[in-house]
Write an enzyme that holds these catalytic residues in place. Structure first.
Site, mmCIF file in Angstrom:
data_model
loop_
_atom_site.group_PDB
_atom_site.id
_atom_site.type_symbol
_atom_site.label_atom_id
_atom_site.label_comp_id
_atom_site.label_asym_id
_atom_site.label_seq_id
_atom_site.Cartn_x
_atom_site.Cartn_y
_atom_site.Cartn_z
ATOM 1 N N THR A 51 7.185 0.600 -3.145
ATOM 2 C CA THR A 51 6.954 1.148 -4.493
ATOM 3 C C THR A 51 5.575 1.814 -4.516
ATOM 4 O O THR A 51 4.786 1.672 -3.583
ATOM 5 C CB THR A 51 6.979 0.025 -5.569
ATOM 6 O OG1 THR A 51 6.043 -0.983 -5.196
ATOM 7 C CG2 THR A 51 8.342 -0.600 -5.741
ATOM 8 N N LEU A 139 -0.843 -3.046 0.003
ATOM 9 C CA LEU A 139 -0.294 -4.229 -0.668
ATOM 10 C C LEU A 139 -0.936 -4.426 -2.029
ATOM 11 O O LEU A 139 -2.130 -4.201 -2.202
ATOM 12 C CB LEU A 139 -0.596 -5.494 0.137
ATOM 13 C CG LEU A 139 0.224 -5.832 1.367
ATOM 14 C CD1 LEU A 139 -0.110 -7.250 1.803
ATOM 15 C CD2 LEU A 139 1.702 -5.695 1.126
ATOM 16 N N ALA A 140 -0.155 -4.858 -2.988
ATOM 17 C CA ALA A 140 -0.688 -5.346 -4.258
ATOM 18 C C ALA A 140 0.132 -6.584 -4.583
ATOM 19 O O ALA A 140 1.346 -6.492 -4.765
ATOM 20 C CB ALA A 140 -0.540 -4.300 -5.349
ATOM 21 N N TYR A 225 -9.330 1.386 -5.919
ATOM 22 C CA TYR A 225 -9.526 2.030 -7.219
ATOM 23 C C TYR A 225 -10.911 1.669 -7.730
ATOM 24 O O TYR A 225 -11.402 0.570 -7.479
ATOM 25 C CB TYR A 225 -8.451 1.558 -8.213
ATOM 26 C CG TYR A 225 -8.553 2.243 -9.553
ATOM 27 C CD1 TYR A 225 -8.348 3.615 -9.655
ATOM 28 C CD2 TYR A 225 -8.861 1.528 -10.699
ATOM 29 C CE1 TYR A 225 -8.463 4.270 -10.875
ATOM 30 C CE2 TYR A 225 -8.965 2.173 -11.929
ATOM 31 C CZ TYR A 225 -8.765 3.546 -12.005
ATOM 32 O OH TYR A 225 -8.879 4.185 -13.208
ATOM 33 N N TYR A 235 -12.344 -4.429 -14.057
ATOM 34 C CA TYR A 235 -11.884 -3.913 -12.764
ATOM 35 C C TYR A 235 -13.018 -3.908 -11.730
ATOM 36 O O TYR A 235 -13.210 -4.874 -11.003
ATOM 37 C CB TYR A 235 -11.206 -2.528 -12.903
ATOM 38 C CG TYR A 235 -10.329 -2.291 -11.692
ATOM 39 C CD1 TYR A 235 -8.972 -2.597 -11.706
ATOM 40 C CD2 TYR A 235 -10.883 -1.848 -10.493
ATOM 41 C CE1 TYR A 235 -8.199 -2.463 -10.568
ATOM 42 C CE2 TYR A 235 -10.111 -1.708 -9.350
ATOM 43 C CZ TYR A 235 -8.781 -2.017 -9.390
ATOM 44 O OH TYR A 235 -8.024 -1.897 -8.255
ATOM 45 N N VAL A 274 0.821 4.980 -13.014
ATOM 46 C CA VAL A 274 1.673 3.898 -13.499
ATOM 47 C C VAL A 274 2.431 3.311 -12.311
ATOM 48 O O VAL A 274 3.210 4.018 -11.669
ATOM 49 C CB VAL A 274 2.698 4.410 -14.543
ATOM 50 C CG1 VAL A 274 3.488 3.250 -15.123
ATOM 51 C CG2 VAL A 274 2.012 5.202 -15.641
HETATM 52 P P1 NAD Z 1 2.884 -1.545 -6.210
HETATM 53 O O1 NAD Z 1 3.029 -2.782 -7.006
HETATM 54 O O2 NAD Z 1 3.654 -0.356 -6.626
HETATM 55 O O3 NAD Z 1 3.251 -1.834 -4.668
HETATM 56 C C1 NAD Z 1 2.926 -3.023 -4.021
HETATM 57 C C2 NAD Z 1 3.639 -3.117 -2.696
HETATM 58 O O4 NAD Z 1 3.210 -4.332 -2.048
HETATM 59 C C3 NAD Z 1 5.166 -3.195 -2.792
HETATM 60 O O5 NAD Z 1 5.734 -2.486 -1.707
HETATM 61 C C4 NAD Z 1 5.456 -4.689 -2.616
HETATM 62 O O6 NAD Z 1 6.738 -4.995 -2.082
HETATM 63 C C5 NAD Z 1 4.372 -5.038 -1.612
HETATM 64 N N1 NAD Z 1 4.047 -6.475 -1.572
HETATM 65 C C6 NAD Z 1 3.496 -7.250 -2.540
HETATM 66 N N2 NAD Z 1 3.350 -8.518 -2.075
HETATM 67 C C7 NAD Z 1 3.805 -8.528 -0.796
HETATM 68 C C8 NAD Z 1 3.915 -9.513 0.212
HETATM 69 N N3 NAD Z 1 3.493 -10.764 0.031
HETATM 70 N N4 NAD Z 1 4.464 -9.156 1.406
HETATM 71 C C9 NAD Z 1 4.915 -7.879 1.631
HETATM 72 N N5 NAD Z 1 4.805 -6.904 0.721
HETATM 73 C C10 NAD Z 1 4.265 -7.228 -0.479
HETATM 74 O O7 NAD Z 1 1.322 -1.263 -6.137
HETATM 75 P P2 NAD Z 1 0.401 0.054 -6.103
HETATM 76 O O8 NAD Z 1 -0.122 0.271 -7.468
HETATM 77 O O9 NAD Z 1 1.080 1.159 -5.367
HETATM 78 O O10 NAD Z 1 -0.820 -0.497 -5.250
HETATM 79 C C11 NAD Z 1 -0.946 -0.301 -3.859
HETATM 80 C C12 NAD Z 1 -2.421 -0.163 -3.541
HETATM 81 O O11 NAD Z 1 -2.939 0.990 -4.220
HETATM 82 C C13 NAD Z 1 -3.273 -1.355 -4.023
HETATM 83 O O12 NAD Z 1 -4.266 -1.622 -3.075
HETATM 84 C C14 NAD Z 1 -3.902 -0.832 -5.306
HETATM 85 O O13 NAD Z 1 -5.134 -1.447 -5.618
HETATM 86 C C15 NAD Z 1 -4.120 0.640 -4.922
HETATM 87 N N6 NAD Z 1 -4.321 1.537 -6.075
HETATM 88 C C16 NAD Z 1 -3.484 1.520 -7.149
HETATM 89 C C17 NAD Z 1 -3.747 2.349 -8.230
HETATM 90 C C18 NAD Z 1 -2.852 2.348 -9.459
HETATM 91 O O14 NAD Z 1 -3.255 2.911 -10.492
HETATM 92 N N7 NAD Z 1 -1.670 1.794 -9.386
HETATM 93 C C19 NAD Z 1 -4.843 3.214 -8.211
HETATM 94 C C20 NAD Z 1 -5.653 3.248 -7.078
HETATM 95 C C21 NAD Z 1 -5.389 2.395 -6.010
#
Ligand code: NAD
Length: 395
Positions: A51, A139-140, A225, A235, A274
């Site tokens: 995702t 990962l998140a 982020y 944050y 989002v």
């Molecule tokens: P998301 O929730 O869409 O995706 C998380 C992913 O991690 C998924 O594929 C999920 O299956 C996987 N995951 C979670 N726990 C797991 C586990 N124990 N084992 C295997 N897989 C696992 O998250 P996202 O928002 O795309 O975040 C991903 C990265 O991007 C993070 O480091 C986040 O801090 C960073 N980020 C996000 C944003 C934002 O606005 N969403 C902005 C900047 C950076």
């Protein structure tokens, strides 16, 4: 069954397989419309691939660079009439499309923090592409079971030192409310770092190197982020920010591991979008709704797929080199952090309330994107048709 969105708190507990596949296809179409990227990686491992940013990275790697992809994620298939998670449906769809395009694609569904999943992934790479030349850590997760001690760590999203009060969007009840978040305890700071910091990324890189599956000159990136000052207490200066500082330290350690082979490791600071994770962070959905309004009006709005394509195009491949900030990070949040964008967002932030939410923010756009994460609201999908929720990966 007819599948409808069922929202509980900040998650949707149902997902639509056809809608998720359409969402993946839209992202593939975007990448194809932008054209192929030269000098791209040959095989990419994406940890957190199902995702958000990880999925977009898998799509850009496969359809922008023609790379083989190995995706690691933790998703639930459909059981007992319940739908699978969106990440499951997304991953089935991307794997199918990649294979149809003649690309290697394989997935490992399980706990990425465990030794078992790391070993399984190493074996899969050995028996598949042989090696990977790019590793993405995306990962998140709300918790981690430490693979060596068995200790369970939980991530919390809290300020440090003092409590924090701000307007926030209650996306369950569609109201702007005032929230106060108490400061984290020392234990919660440590626990959040254990989940979202860099130890696990380092463990992955060690496992891949020991397993002999890192190609000569392999690179690695993790996503982070920073965001604007209004969100800093919860944050950047909060528990999650501490964890991200730890991730940056790990980037430097991994960089020294990869440097002898000619590779690098670094952090890409991405913009607020989002995703299932960002919707869980207090204050952030309201900020995103205001930000989207401003960035859409300025024509600079981007989602995960646009961000990752730009990362590859302007900082990694296609003849480009990373443009680092003073801390050695790539700043894909440059458009979000432009002073004029932040000034306008801040002035809206000061004024927004329940009565003017629709006027001052793009909450409608936020809600639309939130539902799309789970495969709802996609053009061309007939949501009135009976659907089998069971969708399996091809053998
Ligand atoms: P998301 O929730 O869409 O995706 C998380 C992913 O991690 C998924 O594929 C999920 O299956 C996987 N995951 C979670 N726990 C797991 C586990 N124990 N084992 C295997 N897989 C696992 O998250 P996202 O928002 O795309 O975040 C991903 C990265 O991007 C993070 O480091 C986040 O801090 C960073 N980020 C996000 C944003 C934002 O606005 N969403 C902005 C900047 C950076």
């Amino acid at each position: 069954m007819i599948i409808r969105p069922k929202i509980r708190g900040f998650v949707c507990v149902t997902a639509h397989p056809v809608g998720c596949a359409a969402n993946v296809q839209e992202q593939i179409d975007y990448v194809k419309s932008k054209g192929p990227l030269t000098e791209g990686p040959k095989n990419v491992l994406i940890i957190g691939a199902s995702t958000g940013y990880g999925l977009a990275t898998r799509i850009v790697s496969a359809f922008g660079c023609g790379a083989g992809t190995v995706g690691v994620f933790f998703e639930r298939p459909s059981i007992n009439g319940r739908t699978a998670t969106a990440g499951w449906y997304n991953s089935v769809a991307i794997e199918k499309k990649a294979k149809e395009a003649g690309l290697f694609a394989a997935s490992v569904n399980g706990d990425a923090f465990s030794d078992g999943v790391k070993m399984k992934t190493v074996e899969l790479i050995k028996n598949g592409p042989g090696s990977v030349d790019l590793v993405i850590y995306s990962l998140a997760s709300p918790r981690r079971i430490h693979p060596k001690t068995g200790q369970i760590f939980r991530a919390v999203l809290k300020p440090i030192g003092q409590s924090f009060s701000a307007n926030s969007l209650d996306t369950d009840n569609n109201v702007v409310t005032r929230v106060t978040i108490d400061p984290a305890s020392d234990e919660e700071i440590v626990s959040t770092r254990a989940v979202m910091g860099g130890e696990d990324w380092e463990m992955w890189m060690d496992a891949l190197q020991e397993g002999g599956v890192l190609a000569e000159g392999a690179n690695s990136m993790a996503y982070s982020y920073i965001g604007p000052e209004v969100t800093w207490p919860v944050y950047k200066n909060g528990t999650i920010g501490r964890a991200k500082e730890d991730l940056e330290k790990s980037a430097r350690k991994i960089d020294s591991l990869l440097r002898p082979g000619g590779g690098h490791a670094f952090i890409s600071v991405n913009k607020a979008v989002v995703t299932q994770s960002s919707s869980a962070i207090p204050v952030v959905p309201l900020y995103i709704s205001l930000l989207f309004k401003v960035m859409k009006e300025k024509g600079t709005h981007e989602g995960c797929i646009e961000q990752v394509y730009r990362l590859y195009q302007d900082h990694c491949y296609n003849g480009s080199r990373p443009a680092f900030d003073e801390e050695g990070r790539v700043r894909l949040d440059d458009l979000e952090m432009r002073p004029e964008v932040q000034e306008t967002t801040n002035s809206l932030w000061a004024k927004v309330n329940m009565d003017n939410l629709d006027q001052f923010s793009d909450y409608a756009g936020y809600q639309e994107e939130f539902l799309r994460l789970f495969g709802f609201g996609l053009e061309g999908v007939d949501y009135e048709v009976e659907i089998d929720p069971v969708v399996e990966f091809d053998a």
